[in-house]
Design a protein around this motif. Structure first.
Motif, PDB file in Angstrom:
ATOM      1  N   VAL A  67      66.130  -3.365  78.692  1.00  0.00           N
ATOM      2  CA  VAL A  67      65.645  -4.738  78.571  1.00  0.00           C
ATOM      3  C   VAL A  67      64.876  -4.919  77.258  1.00  0.00           C
ATOM      4  N   GLY A  68      64.137  -3.881  76.859  1.00  0.00           N
ATOM      5  CA  GLY A  68      63.358  -3.931  75.629  1.00  0.00           C
ATOM      6  C   GLY A  68      64.260  -4.031  74.400  1.00  0.00           C
ATOM      7  N   VAL A  69      63.744  -4.662  73.346  1.00  0.00           N
ATOM      8  CA  VAL A  69      64.543  -4.909  72.137  1.00  0.00           C
ATOM      9  C   VAL A  69      64.064  -4.000  71.003  1.00  0.00           C
ATOM     10  N   MET A  70      64.930  -3.108  70.572  1.00  0.00           N
ATOM     11  CA  MET A  70      64.661  -2.295  69.390  1.00  0.00           C
ATOM     12  C   MET A  70      65.243  -2.985  68.166  1.00  0.00           C
ATOM     13  N   PRO A  71      64.689  -2.724  66.971  1.00  0.00           N
ATOM     14  CA  PRO A  71      65.248  -3.339  65.755  1.00  0.00           C
ATOM     15  C   PRO A  71      66.715  -2.970  65.568  1.00  0.00           C
ATOM     16  N   GLN A  72      67.504  -3.921  65.130  1.00  0.00           N
ATOM     17  CA  GLN A  72      68.914  -3.653  64.884  1.00  0.00           C
ATOM     18  C   GLN A  72      69.061  -2.530  63.867  1.00  0.00           C
ATOM     19  N   GLY A  73      69.940  -1.589  64.155  1.00  0.00           N
ATOM     20  CA  GLY A  73      70.171  -0.464  63.267  1.00  0.00           C
ATOM     21  C   GLY A  73      69.386   0.778  63.634  1.00  0.00           C
ATOM     22  N   GLN A  74      68.307   0.634  64.417  1.00  0.00           N
ATOM     23  CA  GLN A  74      67.528   1.802  64.834  1.00  0.00           C
ATOM     24  C   GLN A  74      68.311   2.586  65.883  1.00  0.00           C
ATOM     25  N   LYS A  75      68.215   3.905  65.822  1.00  0.00           N
ATOM     26  CA  LYS A  75      69.017   4.767  66.697  1.00  0.00           C
ATOM     27  C   LYS A  75      68.124   5.673  67.535  1.00  0.00           C
ATOM     28  N   VAL A  76      68.678   6.110  68.652  1.00  0.00           N
ATOM     29  CA  VAL A  76      67.995   7.075  69.520  1.00  0.00           C
ATOM     30  C   VAL A  76      68.956   8.212  69.820  1.00  0.00           C
ATOM     31  N   ALA A  77      68.396   9.325  70.279  1.00  0.00           N
ATOM     32  CA  ALA A  77      69.217  10.490  70.617  1.00  0.00           C
ATOM     33  C   ALA A  77      69.374  10.590  72.139  1.00  0.00           C
ATOM     34  N   PHE A  78      70.592  10.807  72.599  1.00  0.00           N
ATOM     35  CA  PHE A  78      70.822  11.107  74.007  1.00  0.00           C
ATOM     36  C   PHE A  78      72.030  12.027  74.103  1.00  0.00           C
ATOM     37  N   GLU A  79      72.189  12.629  75.257  1.00  0.00           N
ATOM     38  CA  GLU A  79      73.265  13.605  75.446  1.00  0.00           C
ATOM     39  C   GLU A  79      74.413  12.942  76.213  1.00  0.00           C
ATOM     40  N   PRO A  80      75.503  12.609  75.543  1.00  0.00           N
ATOM     41  CA  PRO A  80      76.615  11.961  76.237  1.00  0.00           C
ATOM     42  C   PRO A  80      77.119  12.761  77.427  1.00  0.00           C
ATOM     43  N   PHE A  81      77.102  14.105  77.332  1.00  0.00           N
ATOM     44  CA  PHE A  81      77.582  14.909  78.456  1.00  0.00           C
ATOM     45  C   PHE A  81      76.725  14.671  79.700  1.00  0.00           C
ATOM     46  N   ASP A  82      75.414  14.498  79.497  1.00  0.00           N
ATOM     47  CA  ASP A  82      74.515  14.250  80.635  1.00  0.00           C
ATOM     48  C   ASP A  82      74.862  12.929  81.309  1.00  0.00           C
ATOM     49  N   VAL A  83      75.107  11.886  80.502  1.00  0.00           N
ATOM     50  CA  VAL A  83      75.510  10.584  81.058  1.00  0.00           C
ATOM     51  C   VAL A  83      76.820  10.728  81.829  1.00  0.00           C
ATOM     52  N   LEU A  84      77.754  11.482  81.245  1.00  0.00           N
ATOM     53  CA  LEU A  84      79.059  11.712  81.868  1.00  0.00           C
ATOM     54  C   LEU A  84      78.924  12.526  83.153  1.00  0.00           C
ATOM     55  N   PHE A  85      78.244  13.657  83.061  1.00  0.00           N
ATOM     56  CA  PHE A  85      78.165  14.606  84.169  1.00  0.00           C
ATOM     57  C   PHE A  85      77.425  14.013  85.365  1.00  0.00           C
ATOM     58  N   ARG A  86      76.374  13.248  85.086  1.00  0.00           N
ATOM     59  CA  ARG A  86      75.580  12.675  86.181  1.00  0.00           C
ATOM     60  C   ARG A  86      76.000  11.248  86.514  1.00  0.00           C
ATOM     61  N   GLU A  87      77.068  10.771  85.872  1.00  0.00           N
ATOM     62  CA  GLU A  87      77.617   9.448  86.143  1.00  0.00           C
ATOM     63  C   GLU A  87      76.542   8.355  86.126  1.00  0.00           C
ATOM     64  N   LEU A  88      75.779   8.328  85.040  1.00  0.00           N
ATOM     65  CA  LEU A  88      74.761   7.297  84.891  1.00  0.00           C
ATOM     66  C   LEU A  88      75.408   5.981  84.465  1.00  0.00           C
ATOM     67  N   LYS A  89      74.856   4.902  84.945  1.00  0.00           N
ATOM     68  CA  LYS A  89      75.264   3.566  84.487  1.00  0.00           C
ATOM     69  C   LYS A  89      74.200   3.093  83.505  1.00  0.00           C
ATOM     70  N   VAL A  90      74.572   2.910  82.254  1.00  0.00           N
ATOM     71  CA  VAL A  90      73.631   2.471  81.218  1.00  0.00           C
ATOM     72  C   VAL A  90      74.042   1.084  80.758  1.00  0.00           C
ATOM     73  N   LEU A  91      73.171   0.104  81.002  1.00  0.00           N
ATOM     74  CA  LEU A  91      73.508  -1.292  80.756  1.00  0.00           C
ATOM     75  C   LEU A  91      72.505  -1.932  79.805  1.00  0.00           C
ATOM     76  N   GLY A  92      72.981  -2.867  79.020  1.00  0.00           N
ATOM     77  CA  GLY A  92      72.107  -3.676  78.185  1.00  0.00           C
ATOM     78  C   GLY A  92      71.890  -5.025  78.827  1.00  0.00           C
ATOM     79  N   SER A  93      70.656  -5.540  78.719  1.00  0.00           N
ATOM     80  CA  SER A  93      70.326  -6.845  79.298  1.00  0.00           C
ATOM     81  C   SER A  93      69.819  -7.740  78.178  1.00  0.00           C
ATOM     82  N   PHE A  94      70.594  -8.765  77.822  1.00  0.00           N
ATOM     83  CA  PHE A  94      70.260  -9.607  76.681  1.00  0.00           C
ATOM     84  C   PHE A  94      69.855 -11.012  77.105  1.00  0.00           C
TER      85      PHE A  94
END
Length: 220
Positions: A139-166
């Motif tokens: 829900v929070g808004v980060m500046p456009q172009g700013q990046k974060v680190a996450f592990e795609p395998f973790d999202v895949l393996f644990r079947e997380l739903k990651v959604l943006g709310s605009f």
């Protein structure tokens, strides 16, 4: 403005309460996307006005556990007044361990995480706080172009739903009705009111410690 974008509020409603319809509508959209079920566990990251409104909406949606993570002690205390079942100070403890660790508040993670701070640390934490199969809503808004680190395998393996709310598509009417009903606590979120002449100074300076929402009230 187009009549279709105007929402009638009760004549007796305080204008200062009506001013909360727009931020509440944004929070409502995020909570809609989260799909909180009765009895669910929820973490809200960020104790600003958006986070504190979201705490209240999560409780109204039926969440049994609502945890707020924020650094400011006054905002943690306010969150507990507004319905949070627990709060965490991420500057004093590791929020991942304190919430989702083996000895944490919800071992293994929560059903829903609502990221309401818009900073890299909380966005990265959000995916680690959700349980397997859980839902993360940014829900929070980060500046456009700013990046974060996450592990795609973790999202895949644990079947997380990651959604943006605009913003707030199709939720403004409901937000106005919620404010008018008194179901959402507003007065405790208003830290102070300032006249129009002070608006530039308030906007250009960081919020004072403990401040949640400063309202600009034009004279006359």
């Amino acid at each position: 403005m187009p009549q279709s974008q105007a929402f009638l509020l009760p004549a007796g409603l305080k204008p200062t309460h009506g001013a909360f319809c727009e931020p509440l509508a944004c929070c409502l959209h995020g909570v809609d996307l989260a799909g909180i079920k009765p009895g669910a566990s929820v973490v809200v990251l960020g104790g600003g006005v958006i986070g504190l409104l979201t705490v209240q909406l999560a409780k109204l949606a039926g969440a049994a556990t609502v945890i707020l993570s924020t650094r400011q002690a006054s905002r943690r205390a306010l969150a507990e007044e507004l319905g949070a079942t627990a709060t965490v100070d991420p500057s004093a403890v590791d929020p991942i361990e304190a919430i989702a660790g083996k000895a944490g508040l919800v071992p293994g993670g929560v059903d829903v995480v609502l990221e309401c701070a818009g900073v890299p640390d909380t966005v990265e934490q959000s995916m680690r706080l959700a349980k397997s199969g859980g839902t993360v809503v940014i829900v929070g808004v980060m500046p456009q172009g700013q990046k974060v680190a996450f592990e795609p395998f973790d999202v895949l393996f644990r079947e997380l739903k990651v959604l943006g709310s605009f913003i707030n598509p199709f939720t403004h009417r409901r937000a106005a009705d919620l404010v008018a009903s008194g179901a959402i606590e507003i007065d405790k979120l208003i830290s102070r009111q300032v006249p129009l002449e002070e608006a530039p100074r308030v906007i250009s300076n960081p919020a004072a410690p403990g401040e949640v929402k400063v309202l600009v009230v034009p004279n006359g």
